[in-house]
Enzyme design. Sequence first.
Site, PDB file in Angstrom:
ATOM      1  N   ASN A  39      52.838  30.414  11.146  1.00 41.34           N
ATOM      2  CA  ASN A  39      53.853  30.750  12.147  1.00 41.34           C
ATOM      3  C   ASN A  39      54.283  29.566  13.002  1.00 41.34           C
ATOM      4  O   ASN A  39      54.991  29.737  13.991  1.00 41.34           O
ATOM      5  CB  ASN A  39      53.337  31.882  13.043  1.00 41.34           C
ATOM      6  CG  ASN A  39      52.921  33.085  12.243  1.00 41.34           C
ATOM      7  OD1 ASN A  39      51.737  33.360  12.119  1.00 41.34           O
ATOM      8  ND2 ASN A  39      53.875  33.784  11.646  1.00 41.34           N
ATOM      9  N   VAL A  76      57.187  27.430  17.326  1.00 40.10           N
ATOM     10  CA  VAL A  76      56.447  28.657  17.082  1.00 40.10           C
ATOM     11  C   VAL A  76      57.416  29.783  16.752  1.00 40.10           C
ATOM     12  O   VAL A  76      58.420  29.973  17.432  1.00 40.10           O
ATOM     13  CB  VAL A  76      55.618  29.044  18.329  1.00 40.10           C
ATOM     14  CG1 VAL A  76      54.812  30.293  18.078  1.00 40.10           C
ATOM     15  CG2 VAL A  76      54.718  27.887  18.741  1.00 40.10           C
ATOM     16  N   CYS A  77      57.098  30.533  15.704  1.00 39.67           N
ATOM     17  CA  CYS A  77      57.913  31.672  15.305  1.00 39.67           C
ATOM     18  C   CYS A  77      57.294  32.940  15.888  1.00 39.67           C
ATOM     19  O   CYS A  77      56.281  33.430  15.394  1.00 39.67           O
ATOM     20  CB  CYS A  77      57.972  31.764  13.779  1.00 39.67           C
ATOM     21  SG  CYS A  77      59.076  33.057  13.205  1.00 39.67           S
ATOM     22  N   LEU A  78      57.893  33.412  16.963  1.00 38.91           N
ATOM     23  CA  LEU A  78      57.463  34.656  17.595  1.00 38.91           C
ATOM     24  C   LEU A  78      58.698  35.540  17.783  1.00 38.91           C
ATOM     25  O   LEU A  78      59.628  35.151  18.492  1.00 38.91           O
ATOM     26  CB  LEU A  78      56.842  34.397  18.965  1.00 38.91           C
ATOM     27  CG  LEU A  78      55.498  33.689  19.040  1.00 38.91           C
ATOM     28  CD1 LEU A  78      55.083  33.479  20.481  1.00 38.91           C
ATOM     29  CD2 LEU A  78      54.441  34.460  18.300  1.00 38.91           C
ATOM     30  N   TYR A  83      57.018  30.703   9.703  1.00 38.35           N
ATOM     31  CA  TYR A  83      57.877  29.534   9.883  1.00 38.35           C
ATOM     32  C   TYR A  83      57.705  28.639   8.666  1.00 38.35           C
ATOM     33  O   TYR A  83      58.597  27.934   8.268  1.00 38.35           O
ATOM     34  CB  TYR A  83      57.471  28.763  11.144  1.00 38.35           C
ATOM     35  CG  TYR A  83      58.629  28.385  12.021  1.00 38.35           C
ATOM     36  CD1 TYR A  83      59.783  27.819  11.508  1.00 38.35           C
ATOM     37  CD2 TYR A  83      58.566  28.588  13.383  1.00 38.35           C
ATOM     38  CE1 TYR A  83      60.836  27.477  12.326  1.00 38.35           C
ATOM     39  CE2 TYR A  83      59.614  28.247  14.211  1.00 38.35           C
ATOM     40  CZ  TYR A  83      60.743  27.692  13.672  1.00 38.35           C
ATOM     41  OH  TYR A  83      61.785  27.360  14.481  1.00 38.35           O
TER      42      TYR A  83
END
Length: 178
Positions: free
Chosen positions: A86, A93-95, A129
Amino acid sequence: MKKDDAIMDGPKRMQNELKQMMEQKQLSQLQLLEPEKDNIYKWYALLMPNTPPYDKGAFKLEIDFPKEYPFRPPILHINTKIYHPNINERGQVCLPILEPEHWKPTSRIEHVLQVLIATINDPQPDNPYNVEIAGQFVNDPKKFYRMAEAWVDRYGEHRPTEQELARIARRKKKAAMR
Protein backbone atom coordinates in the site's frame (compact mmCIF):
# COMPACT_ATOMS: atom_id res chain seq x y z
CA MET A 1 -19.14 32.87 5.45
CA LYS A 2 -16.53 34.15 3.02
CA LYS A 3 -14.25 31.69 1.22
CA ASP A 4 -11.20 32.90 3.20
CA ASP A 5 -12.97 32.26 6.52
CA ALA A 6 -13.09 28.53 5.87
CA ILE A 7 -9.38 28.44 5.09
CA MET A 8 -8.59 30.37 8.27
CA ASP A 9 -10.39 27.70 10.31
CA GLY A 10 -7.77 25.15 9.28
CA PRO A 11 -4.85 26.18 11.50
CA LYS A 12 -6.95 26.42 14.68
CA ARG A 13 -8.49 23.03 14.05
CA MET A 14 -5.06 21.56 13.31
CA GLN A 15 -3.65 23.03 16.51
CA ASN A 16 -6.54 21.54 18.49
CA GLU A 17 -6.18 18.12 16.87
CA LEU A 18 -2.42 18.10 17.44
CA LYS A 19 -2.82 19.15 21.07
CA GLN A 20 -5.44 16.44 21.72
CA MET A 21 -3.30 13.75 20.11
CA MET A 22 -0.22 14.77 22.08
CA GLU A 23 -2.14 14.86 25.38
CA GLN A 24 -4.09 11.64 24.92
CA LYS A 25 -1.24 9.54 23.53
CA GLN A 26 -3.73 6.92 22.31
CA LEU A 27 -1.71 6.11 19.22
CA SER A 28 1.11 4.19 20.89
CA GLN A 29 2.48 3.14 17.50
CA LEU A 30 2.95 6.78 16.53
CA GLN A 31 5.73 8.52 18.43
CA LEU A 32 7.53 11.86 18.39
CA LEU A 33 4.60 13.64 16.74
CA GLU A 34 5.37 17.31 16.17
CA PRO A 35 4.75 20.08 13.68
CA GLU A 36 7.54 21.62 11.66
CA LYS A 37 8.92 24.71 13.35
CA ASP A 38 6.75 27.70 12.37
CA ASN A 39 4.61 25.59 10.01
CA ILE A 40 1.44 23.97 11.38
CA TYR A 41 0.73 22.58 7.89
CA LYS A 42 3.55 20.00 8.10
CA TRP A 43 3.83 17.39 10.84
CA TYR A 44 6.40 14.69 11.46
CA ALA A 45 6.18 11.47 13.45
CA LEU A 46 7.82 8.10 13.85
CA LEU A 47 5.69 5.06 13.03
CA MET A 48 6.44 2.03 15.17
CA PRO A 49 4.20 -0.80 13.90
CA ASN A 50 3.57 -3.73 16.23
CA THR A 51 3.24 -6.65 13.82
CA PRO A 52 5.89 -8.59 11.86
CA PRO A 53 7.76 -7.87 9.74
CA TYR A 54 7.52 -4.15 10.48
CA ASP A 55 7.78 -4.40 14.27
CA LYS A 56 11.58 -4.56 14.18
CA GLY A 57 12.02 -1.01 12.85
CA ALA A 58 10.53 2.44 12.75
CA PHE A 59 9.46 4.59 9.83
CA LYS A 60 9.56 8.36 9.42
CA LEU A 61 6.16 9.81 8.60
CA GLU A 62 5.50 13.22 7.08
CA ILE A 63 2.00 14.71 7.05
CA ASP A 64 1.32 17.61 4.70
CA PHE A 65 -1.91 19.50 5.19
CA PRO A 66 -3.30 21.57 2.32
CA LYS A 67 -4.23 25.17 3.10
CA GLU A 68 -7.84 24.12 2.54
CA TYR A 69 -7.79 21.50 5.32
CA PRO A 70 -10.23 20.15 6.52
CA PHE A 71 -12.00 20.51 3.18
CA ARG A 72 -9.17 18.68 1.42
CA PRO A 73 -7.37 15.64 2.87
CA PRO A 74 -3.81 15.64 4.16
CA ILE A 75 -1.06 13.88 2.22
CA LEU A 76 0.95 11.21 3.99
CA HIS A 77 4.48 10.17 3.06
CA ILE A 78 6.55 7.42 4.61
CA ASN A 79 10.06 8.85 4.32
CA THR A 80 11.74 5.55 5.17
CA LYS A 81 11.86 2.89 2.44
CA ILE A 82 9.34 0.17 3.20
CA TYR A 83 8.35 -2.98 1.31
CA HIS A 84 4.58 -2.76 1.50
CA PRO A 85 1.78 -3.21 -1.05
CA ASN A 86 0.00 0.00 0.00
CA ILE A 87 3.05 2.28 -0.22
CA ASN A 88 4.88 3.16 -3.42
CA GLU A 89 8.61 3.72 -3.97
CA ARG A 90 8.21 7.47 -3.27
CA GLY A 91 6.58 6.77 0.11
CA GLN A 92 3.08 7.74 -0.97
CA VAL A 93 0.40 5.87 0.93
CA CYS A 94 -2.72 4.41 -0.65
CA LEU A 95 -5.56 4.88 1.82
CA PRO A 96 -9.14 5.12 0.52
CA ILE A 97 -10.03 7.51 3.37
CA LEU A 98 -7.67 10.10 1.81
CA GLU A 99 -9.09 9.91 -1.70
CA PRO A 100 -11.02 13.09 -2.55
CA GLU A 101 -14.25 11.21 -3.25
CA HIS A 102 -14.12 9.56 0.20
CA TRP A 103 -12.77 12.47 2.25
CA LYS A 104 -15.15 14.21 4.63
CA PRO A 105 -14.31 17.56 6.28
CA THR A 106 -15.42 16.02 9.57
CA SER A 107 -12.65 13.40 9.35
CA ARG A 108 -10.10 13.79 12.13
CA ILE A 109 -6.38 13.32 11.54
CA GLU A 110 -6.29 10.92 14.50
CA HIS A 111 -8.68 8.61 12.65
CA VAL A 112 -6.58 8.88 9.46
CA LEU A 113 -3.49 7.88 11.44
CA GLN A 114 -5.35 4.95 13.03
CA VAL A 115 -6.25 3.74 9.53
CA LEU A 116 -2.63 4.20 8.42
CA ILE A 117 -1.29 2.19 11.36
CA ALA A 118 -3.86 -0.56 10.78
CA THR A 119 -2.90 -0.71 7.10
CA ILE A 120 0.83 -0.89 7.86
CA ASN A 121 0.22 -3.70 10.36
CA ASP A 122 -2.23 -5.53 8.08
CA PRO A 123 -1.50 -4.85 4.38
CA GLN A 124 -4.52 -4.47 2.11
CA PRO A 125 -3.66 -6.23 -1.18
CA ASP A 126 -7.08 -5.39 -2.64
CA ASN A 127 -6.18 -1.68 -2.66
CA PRO A 128 -2.48 -1.68 -3.59
CA TYR A 129 -0.14 1.06 -4.65
CA ASN A 130 2.32 -1.61 -5.75
CA VAL A 131 0.53 -4.42 -7.61
CA GLU A 132 3.64 -6.62 -7.78
CA ILE A 133 4.18 -6.55 -4.00
CA ALA A 134 0.45 -7.10 -3.45
CA GLY A 135 0.57 -10.18 -5.70
CA GLN A 136 3.53 -11.50 -3.78
CA PHE A 137 1.74 -10.85 -0.46
CA VAL A 138 -1.21 -12.96 -1.67
CA ASN A 139 0.56 -15.66 -3.72
CA ASP A 140 3.88 -16.13 -1.91
CA PRO A 141 3.54 -14.76 1.63
CA LYS A 142 6.80 -16.37 2.80
CA LYS A 143 8.77 -14.52 0.13
CA PHE A 144 6.87 -11.31 0.90
CA TYR A 145 7.72 -11.51 4.62
CA ARG A 146 11.39 -12.31 3.88
CA MET A 147 11.66 -9.30 1.55
CA ALA A 148 9.78 -6.97 3.90
CA GLU A 149 11.92 -8.05 6.86
CA ALA A 150 15.11 -7.55 4.82
CA TRP A 151 13.97 -4.02 3.92
CA VAL A 152 13.21 -3.25 7.58
CA ASP A 153 16.71 -4.46 8.51
CA ARG A 154 18.34 -2.47 5.71
CA TYR A 155 16.30 0.75 5.59
CA GLY A 156 14.29 0.91 8.82
CA GLU A 157 14.97 3.63 11.35
CA HIS A 158 16.23 2.89 14.84
CA ARG A 159 13.27 1.90 17.00
CA PRO A 160 13.63 3.94 20.20
CA THR A 161 13.02 2.28 23.55
CA GLU A 162 10.56 3.68 26.09
CA GLN A 163 13.52 5.19 27.98
CA GLU A 164 14.85 6.87 24.82
CA LEU A 165 11.40 8.25 24.02
CA ALA A 166 11.09 9.63 27.56
CA ARG A 167 14.55 11.25 27.28
CA ILE A 168 13.62 12.86 23.94
CA ALA A 169 10.35 14.17 25.43
CA ARG A 170 12.22 15.69 28.40
CA ARG A 171 14.74 17.38 26.08
CA LYS A 172 11.95 18.83 23.93
CA LYS A 173 10.09 20.06 26.99
CA LYS A 174 13.27 21.72 28.30
CA ALA A 175 13.94 23.33 24.92
CA ALA A 176 10.37 24.65 24.74
CA MET A 177 10.73 26.31 28.14
CA ARG A 178 13.71 28.38 26.95
